[in-house]
Motif scaffolding. Structure first.
Motif, PDB file in Angstrom:
ATOM      1  N   GLY A   1       0.776  -1.232   0.000  1.00 16.41           N
ATOM      2  CA  GLY A   1       0.000   0.000   0.000  1.00 16.41           C
ATOM      3  C   GLY A   1       0.803   1.274   0.000  1.00 16.41           C
ATOM      4  N   LEU A   2       2.130   1.221  -0.075  1.00 12.26           N
ATOM      5  CA  LEU A   2       2.929   2.443  -0.084  1.00 12.26           C
ATOM      6  C   LEU A   2       2.901   3.052  -1.485  1.00 12.26           C
ATOM      7  CD1 LEU A   2       4.948   4.116   1.738  1.00 12.26           C
ATOM      8  CD2 LEU A   2       6.768   2.939   0.484  1.00 12.26           C
TER       9      LEU A   2
ATOM     10  N   THR B   1      11.634   5.501  -2.887  1.00  8.68           N
ATOM     11  CA  THR B   1      12.993   6.032  -2.747  1.00  8.68           C
ATOM     12  C   THR B   1      13.228   6.597  -1.349  1.00  8.68           C
ATOM     13  OG1 THR B   1      13.066   6.580  -5.115  1.00  8.68           O
ATOM     14  CG2 THR B   1      14.668   7.664  -3.662  1.00  8.68           C
ATOM     15  N   ALA B   2      12.237   7.306  -0.818  1.00 14.23           N
ATOM     16  CA  ALA B   2      12.359   7.861   0.537  1.00 14.23           C
ATOM     17  C   ALA B   2      12.461   6.740   1.572  1.00 14.23           C
ATOM     18  CB  ALA B   2      11.168   8.763   0.842  1.00 14.23           C
TER      19      ALA B   2
ATOM     20  N   VAL C   1       8.735   9.745   4.984  1.00 12.62           N
ATOM     21  CA  VAL C   1       8.189   8.783   4.019  1.00 12.62           C
ATOM     22  C   VAL C   1       6.669   8.910   4.016  1.00 12.62           C
ATOM     23  CG1 VAL C   1       8.073   6.380   3.308  1.00 12.62           C
ATOM     24  CG2 VAL C   1      10.124   7.233   4.446  1.00 12.62           C
ATOM     25  N   GLU C   2       6.122   9.494   2.992  1.00  4.76           N
ATOM     26  CA  GLU C   2       4.684   9.721   2.911  1.00  4.76           C
ATOM     27  C   GLU C   2       3.919   8.408   2.703  1.00  4.76           C
ATOM     28  OE1 GLU C   2       3.718  12.585  -0.025  1.00  4.76           O
ATOM     29  OE2 GLU C   2       5.007  14.160   0.822  1.00  4.76           O
ATOM     30  N   GLY C   3       2.831   8.258   3.449  1.00  2.22           N
ATOM     31  CA  GLY C   3       1.991   7.082   3.312  1.00  2.22           C
ATOM     32  C   GLY C   3       2.470   5.867   4.061  1.00  2.22           C
TER      33      GLY C   3
ATOM     34  N   GLU D   1       2.434  -1.308   9.352  1.00  5.53           N
ATOM     35  CA  GLU D   1       2.314  -2.555   8.591  1.00  5.53           C
ATOM     36  C   GLU D   1       3.140  -2.501   7.299  1.00  5.53           C
ATOM     37  OE1 GLU D   1      -0.183  -0.774   9.723  1.00  5.53           O
ATOM     38  OE2 GLU D   1      -0.814  -2.052  11.406  1.00  5.53           O
ATOM     39  N   ILE D   2       3.090  -1.345   6.623  1.00  6.32           N
ATOM     40  CA  ILE D   2       3.859  -1.206   5.390  1.00  6.32           C
ATOM     41  C   ILE D   2       5.356  -1.244   5.693  1.00  6.32           C
ATOM     42  CG2 ILE D   2       4.432   0.360   3.495  1.00  6.32           C
ATOM     43  CD1 ILE D   2       1.561   1.376   3.583  1.00  6.32           C
ATOM     44  N   ARG D   3       5.723  -0.579   6.784  1.00  6.72           N
ATOM     45  CA  ARG D   3       7.144  -0.565   7.158  1.00  6.72           C
ATOM     46  C   ARG D   3       7.651  -1.975   7.442  1.00  6.72           C
ATOM     47  NH1 ARG D   3      10.073   3.192  11.819  1.00  6.72           N
ATOM     48  NH2 ARG D   3      12.068   2.062  11.828  1.00  6.72           N
TER      49      ARG D   3
END
Length: 585
Positions: free
Chosen positions: A493-494, A500-501, A517-519, A523-525
């Motif tokens: 979902g990122l 890149t960020a 890091v936007e968004g 969980e995404i991390r």
């Protein structure tokens, strides 16, 4: 009992008689007097005397300080960079140490064989103290590099314990002597990562505490050298020969060629893919010029009628010595590669569920295992077929290190077990080789030259191998990370524009970078980090498989290892004087 050799002490007549002003060096004078005696001919209480015990302390502690100046700072360079950087020259902190030791071993061994060892070892200890002060007070990375350069030069004498210890004890006890010295490597090498982490995270002095410790240790070692270490000096070795005659006839052209050749070649190898692209002029020119100088050096040493060559080329006619050097060098490449890469591997693959100090303790596995293997050498080498033991342990160690390629992000225990076993057998091989290199030579008066040359080759080859491993890792990461991480992040979902960020935040590790890091969600991390660990695991797998190319060469060479058991006798090559005699100015 061995045949009686010339006395350690010269008569007053021999000391006072004037040298011939037209004196020219002959073969025996170049090598100097032979002080070898059987251990039974030594004075009672020799091995428990203050000077002998103090000298052994100085040699062991010098090893601990010498390896610590590299092994303690290497695991925390990122924290150093955050404190007094950032600097694009950070890699030079470790590189300066490796380059200077590579050329220094040869010089120390050859020069001390001719002129005596006492003042070279005292000077090395003083230089180590100064280098530690420079590093401890460094205001920036460039100053730290200067300090590490001094420490690398000093380590050339500090780590020359191999021949210094070997010549003081009976040949049959040289393995025990090397095992004793390796005990001093526990804090400086085996526990180096956790000690370094402790200074960074548990004290107010931070990484500088490493060098505060080294200042105190090196100062104490200097005192021990001065008070206790009195081996044969120039006058005892060469009688009435003039020191100036040896200085004048030394091979300075060959020395310049080998020093510049090794420095340029190793710099080019180390720069490639790190500071500059492999196809850049910086890398290509230094490698080509360095290699050409080394080839020219070999030809110069072979064909020029030199009275005092830097390297007596007849050493390479000794098959046992050649095989020992090759296996020693390839085995050492495992040590340096694990010292540089294994702590990063632990931090990247296995730190997600553990604290920072766990990473420090886990990073100690490889170096501690090498020391663990070294301690068994005195026991194993009591038995015959010693060269076969070295070949066997090298082979077993190589198999287990290569087997670490089967490890992944979810197998920390498996990785530590395989690395521990592989490194332990490598450690046994390491000390076995350095001891055998002092025994297989034909003339014990050249023990410094032969062992110094072997140590220089060992360091140079291991530097090349370590560079290969680092380059393979970097090249694989350049492929595995793009293949795994972006798709995992976008699937979780990122936004694609934030990939890149995310990779930048992984690289720096700072809280501000993660916030940028936007968004990003927890969980995404986590999904991205799992992919990142898998990408790194793929790259490290390739590195472990790459070791087979070098270990395979060592295994083949080991098949030609001659037996050297008949040379393990009770002879002692050099004796420490119990009272310092006045040396020639």
């Amino acid at each position: 009992m061995a045949t009686e050799k010339p006395s350690l002490h010269l008569t007053e007549d021999a000391r006072s008689s004037p040298p011939d002003s037209h004196h020219e060096l002959n073969a025996e004078e170049i090598k100097g007097r032979d002080f070898t005696v059987d251990q039974d001919a030594l004075p009672p209480g020799y091995f428990t005397s203050f000077n002998f015990l103090g000298s052994m302390f100085a040699m062991g502690a010098s090893l601990g300080a010498g390896v610590a100046s590299f092994a303690m700072i290497a695991p925390v360079l990122s924290y150093v960079n955050a404190d007094i950087g950032p600097s694009p020259n950070l890699t030079w902190v470790a590189l300066a140490y490796l380059l200077t030791t590579s050329v220094g071993f040869l010089i120390v061994g050859r020069v001390t064989d001719i002129f005596g060892r006492r003042w070279t070892f005292i000077g090395g200890s003083v230089l180590a103290t100064v280098g530690s002060i420079v590093c401890a007070t460094a205001p920036n990375v460039n100053a730290l590099i200067a300090g590490e350069t001094l420490l690398g030069l000093a380590s050339s004498s500090q780590l020359s314990y191999v021949f210094a210890v070997s010549e003081l004890v009976p040949i049959k006890w040289r393995f025990l002597g090397q095992g004793y010295v390796c005990i001093w490597g526990i804090p400086g090498s085996g526990l180096a990562p956790v000690i370094a982490y402790s200074f960074v995270f548990k004290t107010n002095v931070g990484w500088r505490g490493v060098f505060y410790l080294l200042i105190a240790l090196n100062a104490l070692i200097t005192v021990a050298w001065v008070l206790c270490y009195h081996p044969p000096d120039f006058k005892m070795k060469h009688g009435n020969a003039r020191k100036w005659q040896y200085i004048k006839e030394f091979d300075y052209i060959g020395l310049l060629m080998v020093v510049l050749g090794m420095l340029l070649f190793l710099m080019g190898i180390s720069w490639g893919g790190v500071l500059y692209p492999w196809k850049s002029a910086h890398v290509i020119s230094t490698i080509v010029v360095g290699f050409a100088l080394l080839v020219a050096f070999v030809l110069y040493e072979i064909y020029m009628p030199l009275k005092e060559p830097v390297v007596p080329m007849y050493l390479f006619k000794n098959r046992g010595w050649n095989v020992t050097v090759i296996i020693w060098a390839l085995g050492a490449s495992v040590y340096y590669s694990l010292a540089l890469l294994y702590p990063n591997m632990v931090a990247v693959l296995y730190s997600n569920n553990h604290g920072i100090m766990w990473v420090g303790w886990a990073s100690c596995v490889s170096n501690s295992a090498i020391l663990f293997g070294e301690y068994f050498v005195p026991l194993g080498m009591m038995f015959p077929k010693r060269t076969m033991q070295i070949w066997g342990t090298f082979t077993i160690g190589a198999i287990f290190v290569a087997a670490a390629a089967a490890c992944g992000p979810n197998t920390p225990v498996m990785a530590m077990v395989l690395i521990f076993i592989g490194a332990a057998f490598t450690g046994y091989c390491e000390v076995g080789c350095c001891s055998v290199s002092t025994i297989v030579i034909d003339d014990q008066r050249e023990i410094g030259t032969a062992t110094g040359l072997a140590a220089s080759i060992r360091t140079a080859v291991s530097t090349v191998c370590s560079t290969v491993y680092t380059t393979v890792l970097a090249n694989r990461l350049a492929t595995t990370i793009p293949n795994r991480v972006p798709s995992a992040l976008t699937s979780a979902g990122l936004p694609s524009g934030s990939v890149t960020a995310f990779l930048g935040a992984v690289s720096t590790g700072s809280a501000s970078a993660w916030e940028a890091v936007e968004g990003l969600t927890p969980e995404i991390r986590e999904a991205g980090m799992n992919a990142y660990r898998l990408a790194n695991s793929d790259a490290y797998r390739t590195v472990f498989l790459t070791t087979i190319a070098f270990s395979g060469l060592g295994i083949i060479c080991g098949a030609f290892y001659p037996n050297m058991d008949h040379k393990v006798t009770s002879e002692v090559s050099v004796q420490i004087q119990q009272k310092a005699e006045k040396s020639e100015a």
